[in-house]
Design a protein around this motif. Sequence first.
Motif, mmCIF file in Angstrom:
data_model
loop_
_atom_site.group_PDB
_atom_site.id
_atom_site.type_symbol
_atom_site.label_atom_id
_atom_site.label_comp_id
_atom_site.label_asym_id
_atom_site.label_seq_id
_atom_site.Cartn_x
_atom_site.Cartn_y
_atom_site.Cartn_z
ATOM 1 N N SER A 45 -11.769 2.687 8.841
ATOM 2 C CA SER A 45 -11.026 3.288 7.736
ATOM 3 C C SER A 45 -9.537 2.978 7.839
ATOM 4 C CB SER A 45 -11.238 4.809 7.713
ATOM 5 O OG SER A 45 -12.574 5.108 7.380
ATOM 6 N N SER A 46 -9.117 2.468 8.963
ATOM 7 C CA SER A 46 -7.722 2.086 9.175
ATOM 8 C C SER A 46 -7.444 0.741 8.508
ATOM 9 C CB SER A 46 -7.438 1.973 10.676
ATOM 10 O OG SER A 46 -7.693 3.189 11.332
ATOM 11 N N GLN A 98 -0.936 13.888 19.653
ATOM 12 C CA GLN A 98 -0.745 12.672 18.855
ATOM 13 C C GLN A 98 -1.484 12.862 17.543
ATOM 14 O OE1 GLN A 98 -1.236 8.759 20.749
ATOM 15 N NE2 GLN A 98 -2.748 8.355 19.160
ATOM 16 N N PRO A 99 -0.808 12.760 16.414
ATOM 17 C CA PRO A 99 -1.472 13.045 15.138
ATOM 18 C C PRO A 99 -2.477 11.973 14.729
ATOM 19 C CG PRO A 99 0.721 12.179 14.744
ATOM 20 C CD PRO A 99 0.589 12.348 16.239
ATOM 21 N N ALA A 100 -3.378 12.365 13.856
ATOM 22 C CA ALA A 100 -4.303 11.441 13.202
ATOM 23 C C ALA A 100 -4.156 11.681 11.704
ATOM 24 C CB ALA A 100 -5.738 11.672 13.644
ATOM 25 N N PRO A 101 -3.723 10.724 10.930
ATOM 26 C CA PRO A 101 -3.395 9.368 11.358
ATOM 27 C C PRO A 101 -2.149 9.338 12.235
ATOM 28 C CG PRO A 101 -2.832 9.648 9.042
ATOM 29 C CD PRO A 101 -3.514 10.913 9.482
ATOM 30 N N PRO A 103 0.441 6.414 14.829
ATOM 31 C CA PRO A 103 1.216 7.391 15.583
ATOM 32 C C PRO A 103 2.330 7.996 14.732
ATOM 33 C CG PRO A 103 1.978 5.220 16.162
ATOM 34 C CD PRO A 103 0.815 5.043 15.195
ATOM 35 N N ALA A 104 2.865 9.091 15.196
ATOM 36 C CA ALA A 104 3.949 9.764 14.486
ATOM 37 C C ALA A 104 5.088 8.786 14.246
ATOM 38 C CB ALA A 104 4.444 10.961 15.289
ATOM 39 N N GLY A 105 5.628 8.829 13.051
ATOM 40 C CA GLY A 105 6.766 7.975 12.717
ATOM 41 C C GLY A 105 6.418 6.639 12.102
ATOM 42 N N ARG A 106 5.130 6.225 12.168
ATOM 43 C CA ARG A 106 4.750 4.929 11.591
ATOM 44 C C ARG A 106 3.755 5.061 10.444
ATOM 45 N NH1 ARG A 106 3.885 2.037 17.074
ATOM 46 N NH2 ARG A 106 1.753 1.885 16.340
ATOM 47 N N VAL A 107 3.327 6.263 10.151
ATOM 48 C CA VAL A 107 2.330 6.467 9.094
ATOM 49 C C VAL A 107 3.050 6.590 7.751
ATOM 50 C CG1 VAL A 107 0.468 7.946 8.275
ATOM 51 C CG2 VAL A 107 0.834 7.661 10.735
ATOM 52 N N PRO A 108 2.684 5.752 6.773
ATOM 53 C CA PRO A 108 3.356 5.830 5.474
ATOM 54 C C PRO A 108 3.016 7.145 4.743
ATOM 55 C CG PRO A 108 1.525 4.292 5.363
ATOM 56 C CD PRO A 108 1.657 4.707 6.800
ATOM 57 N N ASP A 109 3.928 7.574 3.881
ATOM 58 C CA ASP A 109 3.699 8.808 3.129
ATOM 59 C C ASP A 109 2.438 8.751 2.276
ATOM 60 O OD1 ASP A 109 5.987 9.959 4.197
ATOM 61 O OD2 ASP A 109 7.247 9.341 2.486
ATOM 62 N N ASP A 110 2.098 7.565 1.775
ATOM 63 C CA ASP A 110 0.917 7.414 0.932
ATOM 64 C C ASP A 110 -0.291 6.899 1.711
ATOM 65 O OD1 ASP A 110 1.808 4.842 1.394
ATOM 66 O OD2 ASP A 110 1.561 4.174 -0.690
ATOM 67 N N TRP A 111 -0.402 7.285 2.991
ATOM 68 C CA TRP A 111 -1.440 6.767 3.882
ATOM 69 C C TRP A 111 -2.850 6.952 3.342
ATOM 70 C CZ3 TRP A 111 -5.170 9.990 5.737
ATOM 71 C CH2 TRP A 111 -4.896 11.364 5.721
ATOM 72 N N ALA A 112 -3.111 8.046 2.626
ATOM 73 C CA ALA A 112 -4.478 8.296 2.140
ATOM 74 C C ALA A 112 -4.926 7.212 1.161
ATOM 75 C CB ALA A 112 -4.560 9.673 1.487
ATOM 76 N N LYS A 113 -4.008 6.619 0.429
ATOM 77 C CA LYS A 113 -4.349 5.541 -0.509
ATOM 78 C C LYS A 113 -4.754 4.272 0.236
ATOM 79 C CE LYS A 113 -1.361 7.143 -4.202
ATOM 80 N NZ LYS A 113 -0.179 6.844 -5.003
ATOM 81 N N ALA A 114 -4.317 4.134 1.480
ATOM 82 C CA ALA A 114 -4.584 2.918 2.244
ATOM 83 C C ALA A 114 -5.896 2.971 3.013
ATOM 84 C CB ALA A 114 -3.445 2.667 3.228
ATOM 85 N N LEU A 115 -6.551 4.129 3.064
ATOM 86 C CA LEU A 115 -7.801 4.234 3.828
ATOM 87 C C LEU A 115 -8.854 3.314 3.241
ATOM 88 C CD1 LEU A 115 -8.180 8.047 4.486
ATOM 89 C CD2 LEU A 115 -7.359 6.275 6.042
ATOM 90 N N ARG A 116 -9.589 2.674 4.129
ATOM 91 C CA ARG A 116 -10.662 1.766 3.715
ATOM 92 C C ARG A 116 -11.990 2.452 3.927
ATOM 93 N NH1 ARG A 116 -8.549 -4.131 5.724
ATOM 94 N NH2 ARG A 116 -6.570 -3.946 4.695
ATOM 95 N N ALA A 117 -12.834 2.340 2.961
ATOM 96 C CA ALA A 117 -14.164 2.973 3.052
ATOM 97 C C ALA A 117 -15.092 2.149 3.893
ATOM 98 C CB ALA A 117 -14.740 3.159 1.665
#
Length: 117
Positions: A45-46, A98-101, A103-117
């Motif tokens: 999904s990443s 450590q957060p998921a997604p 690592p902290a500081g590198r996850v874009p604000d719109d990360w949910a749109k980038a998830l791959r099914a």
Amino acid sequence: MTSVNGIDPGVPPSGSGCRECDEAGGWWFHLRRCAQCGHVGCCDSSPAKHATAHFRETGHPLVQSYEPGEAWYWNYATSELFESGPELAAPSSHPADQPAPGPAGRVPDDWAKALRA
């Protein structure tokens, strides 16, 4: 101990995050750990799918979830899920803070749109 059926319980994980994402400055949704060599890669999904790429490059078929509280295994060669399996060398997950997604500081604000099914 030597590797048996794609699992070497004595090999520690390669790190606390996806090695390739860390090198490239990328991010991941969840992490998977190779049960044979300890390589930690990001899930399918990443954005980069490094755990699957590791399987394709090495032929190491089994990964274990590298998320806190999860112990399941996935077999890439047979597309089988196993709810449990042998205990691997510590640590059994990335650090709990450590957060998921991550690592902290590198996850874009719109990360949910980038998830791959």
